[in-house]
Design an enzyme around this catalytic site. Structure first.
Site, mmCIF file in Angstrom:
data_model
loop_
_atom_site.group_PDB
_atom_site.id
_atom_site.type_symbol
_atom_site.label_atom_id
_atom_site.label_comp_id
_atom_site.label_asym_id
_atom_site.label_seq_id
_atom_site.Cartn_x
_atom_site.Cartn_y
_atom_site.Cartn_z
ATOM 1 N N ARG A 1 16.272 -9.611 -13.145
ATOM 2 C CA ARG A 1 17.000 -8.456 -13.640
ATOM 3 C C ARG A 1 17.314 -7.477 -12.511
ATOM 4 O O ARG A 1 16.761 -7.571 -11.411
ATOM 5 C CB ARG A 1 16.185 -7.720 -14.709
ATOM 6 C CG ARG A 1 14.836 -7.210 -14.189
ATOM 7 C CD ARG A 1 14.046 -6.499 -15.245
ATOM 8 N NE ARG A 1 12.769 -6.002 -14.716
ATOM 9 C CZ ARG A 1 12.174 -4.900 -15.103
ATOM 10 N NH1 ARG A 1 12.719 -4.141 -16.034
ATOM 11 N NH2 ARG A 1 11.020 -4.517 -14.592
ATOM 12 N N LYS B 1 6.108 -6.694 -0.296
ATOM 13 C CA LYS B 1 6.287 -7.710 -1.327
ATOM 14 C C LYS B 1 7.781 -7.999 -1.417
ATOM 15 O O LYS B 1 8.567 -7.132 -1.814
ATOM 16 C CB LYS B 1 5.751 -7.216 -2.672
ATOM 17 C CG LYS B 1 5.918 -8.218 -3.810
ATOM 18 C CD LYS B 1 5.255 -7.683 -5.072
ATOM 19 C CE LYS B 1 5.449 -8.606 -6.246
ATOM 20 N NZ LYS B 1 4.773 -8.130 -7.467
ATOM 21 N N LYS C 1 11.042 -9.873 -2.831
ATOM 22 C CA LYS C 1 11.573 -10.571 -3.993
ATOM 23 C C LYS C 1 12.500 -11.705 -3.544
ATOM 24 O O LYS C 1 13.389 -11.513 -2.703
ATOM 25 C CB LYS C 1 12.352 -9.607 -4.887
ATOM 26 C CG LYS C 1 11.478 -8.562 -5.572
ATOM 27 C CD LYS C 1 10.572 -9.178 -6.627
ATOM 28 C CE LYS C 1 9.837 -8.106 -7.426
ATOM 29 N NZ LYS C 1 9.010 -8.698 -8.489
ATOM 30 N N ASP D 1 7.542 -12.941 -4.048
ATOM 31 C CA ASP D 1 7.523 -13.019 -5.515
ATOM 32 C C ASP D 1 8.822 -13.673 -5.968
ATOM 33 O O ASP D 1 9.894 -13.077 -5.874
ATOM 34 C CB ASP D 1 7.386 -11.631 -6.122
ATOM 35 C CG ASP D 1 7.248 -11.675 -7.641
ATOM 36 O OD1 ASP D 1 7.225 -12.788 -8.213
ATOM 37 O OD2 ASP D 1 7.161 -10.597 -8.262
ATOM 38 N N GLU E 1 4.000 -15.545 -5.296
ATOM 39 C CA GLU E 1 3.738 -15.176 -6.681
ATOM 40 C C GLU E 1 4.718 -15.864 -7.630
ATOM 41 O O GLU E 1 5.929 -15.841 -7.402
ATOM 42 C CB GLU E 1 3.863 -13.652 -6.798
ATOM 43 C CG GLU E 1 3.477 -13.071 -8.127
ATOM 44 C CD GLU E 1 3.555 -11.551 -8.099
ATOM 45 O OE1 GLU E 1 3.700 -10.963 -9.188
ATOM 46 O OE2 GLU E 1 3.478 -10.959 -7.011
ATOM 47 N N LYS F 1 -1.280 -7.362 -15.118
ATOM 48 C CA LYS F 1 -0.473 -6.180 -15.413
ATOM 49 C C LYS F 1 -0.834 -5.688 -16.807
ATOM 50 O O LYS F 1 -0.899 -6.489 -17.743
ATOM 51 C CB LYS F 1 1.019 -6.496 -15.331
ATOM 52 C CG LYS F 1 1.497 -6.850 -13.926
ATOM 53 C CD LYS F 1 2.960 -7.256 -13.920
ATOM 54 C CE LYS F 1 3.412 -7.614 -12.508
ATOM 55 N NZ LYS F 1 4.781 -8.192 -12.477
ATOM 56 N N SER G 1 2.582 -3.914 -11.731
ATOM 57 C CA SER G 1 3.166 -3.149 -12.836
ATOM 58 C C SER G 1 4.608 -3.566 -13.054
ATOM 59 O O SER G 1 5.178 -4.335 -12.272
ATOM 60 C CB SER G 1 3.131 -1.650 -12.524
ATOM 61 O OG SER G 1 4.099 -1.323 -11.532
ATOM 62 N N ASP H 1 -0.218 -3.470 -6.229
ATOM 63 C CA ASP H 1 1.247 -3.411 -6.216
ATOM 64 C C ASP H 1 1.695 -2.240 -7.092
ATOM 65 O O ASP H 1 2.096 -2.422 -8.233
ATOM 66 C CB ASP H 1 1.808 -4.744 -6.722
ATOM 67 C CG ASP H 1 3.324 -4.786 -6.724
ATOM 68 O OD1 ASP H 1 3.941 -4.050 -5.938
ATOM 69 O OD2 ASP H 1 3.893 -5.560 -7.524
#
Length: 364
Positions: free
Chosen positions: A24, A160, A162, A191, A219, A268, A296, A321
């Site tokens: 997203r 981190k 993406k 991730d 991840e 989370k 989160s 995170d």
């Protein structure tokens, strides 16, 4: 100490920069804020952001569950019997973990205030400060490298990154650009947000290992339900693999741990349904000698304060995170955790330490 009233409010805060993942793109942080008032005057706070693509929760659904289901079930109940309260929450409705999390954290806020202890100390106490990473959203290689340098310049030593939005070859180029930009001393974790297939993931991770990208962990490389694929990657690569969307509950964690499907687990509160279930996941992981990260969704400092207190209370939570509030163009609350760049201080106020909500960001 009985629950006297449960209220909900809607809040919306723009992000400084669009947050992009394989699942997203977010430009505004929307959230449902929960306020629990007890008959002794104690007030507890919680929140639940809608994350349709992960938890299935919507703002309308969260509001209905809290006001239409939990409010009549919980008002008048004593928080001194909290296991009964959490049983009522779990039995009240199937699923809807974010709505449950909002109520759960507000309850823990009230109880730890009653005990006159910061929530982290009430949950067991282990740390008083933690260090968060900062997330690099999916964009072009050059933009991601530039963003990474900005975060490093602002004292973040763990990034981190993406990935998983398009072909893995493009992801490797992005990571190479970031590594070249920030140097070897910066920790990089990836991730994929379920964006890869198992066999292609193994091939790509081995390539990253061979060319020396020095990735700390990867991840959720595959779809949440693909435990077999997750295990295949874990068994066929050297880089540690972390389960995220594959683990919502302690039952999910047990399956992943029994299968040896991942090296690490990301907890989370919005997936687990709150601190009560998150504690079970962390304890179960500890039995297997597995470390956890706590992360989160795109949350305000209400949710991140609750998550940070939980994370700081558990010895096998070793990664954090909690950069979401730093991405927002405004602040919803006074009190709670505080940021000194990459370091989060819990503070010494009782409960979550929230002293007020900024009405500027509340929406009718």
């Amino acid at each position: 100490m009985k629950i006297q009233n449960i209220e909900t409010f809607r809040a919306a805060i723009p992000l400084k920069k669009p947050f992009k993942t394989a699942l997203r793109t977010v430009t505004v942080a929307e959230t449902a804020v929960v306020k629990i008032t007890c008959d002794n005057g104690i007030t507890g706070w919680g929140e639940a952001p809608p994350t349709h693509v992960i938890t299935g929760d919507s703002l309308a659904g969260i509001n209905y569950v809290i006001t239409g289901i939990f409010k009549p079930l919980l008002e008048g109940e004593s928080l001194l019997y909290r296991e009964r309260i959490f049983e009522i929450i779990q039995q009240g409705i199937v699923g809807n973990p974010s709505a449950k999390a909002a109520i759960d954290m507000a309850i823990y806020d009230c109880i730890s205030q009653y005990a006159n202890m910061p929530l982290a100390a009430f949950l067991g106490g282990y740390r008083v400060r933690i260090e968060t990473d900062y997330t690099v959203s999916v964009n072009s290689s050059s933009e991601m490298a530039q963003d990474a340098q900005v975060y490093v310049d602002n004292s973040f030593s763990v990034l981190k990154v993406k990935v998983g939005k398009d072909q893995i070859a493009a992801d490797i180029k992005r990571i190479q650009a970031i590594r070249k930009q920030v140097g070897e001393s910066i920790v990089i974790r990836l991730d994929a947000n379920q964006g890869w297939e198992a066999k292609e993931a193994v091939k790509a991770i081995r390539k990253m290992e061979d060319i020396g990208l020095n990735i700390e962990l990867i991840e959720q490389p595959v779809k949440a339900h693909d435990i077999k694929g997750l295990k295949f990657i874990t068994e066929n690569t050297e880089t540690p693999i972390m389960a995220d969307e594959s683990v919502f509950s302690s039952d999910d964690a047990r399956r992943v741990l029994e299968e040896g499907a991942a090296d690490l687990i990301n907890i989370k509160l919005m997936k687990a349904g709150g601190i009560h279930e998150a504690l079970k996941i962390a304890a179960l992981a500890g039995v297997y000698g597995v470390d956890c990260m706590v992360g989160s969704m795109i949350e305000t400092r209400i949710g991140i304060t609750a998550a940070a207190h939980f994370a700081a209370s558990q010895p096998n939570v070793t990664r954090f995170d909690f950069d979401a509030p730093l991405m927002l163009a405004g602040d919803l609350i006074d009190g709670g955790i505080s940021y000194q760049r990459n370091v989060i201080e819990l503070g010494n106020r009782s409960g979550l330490g929230i002293v007020g909500v900024n009405g500027e960001f509340l929406v009718e």
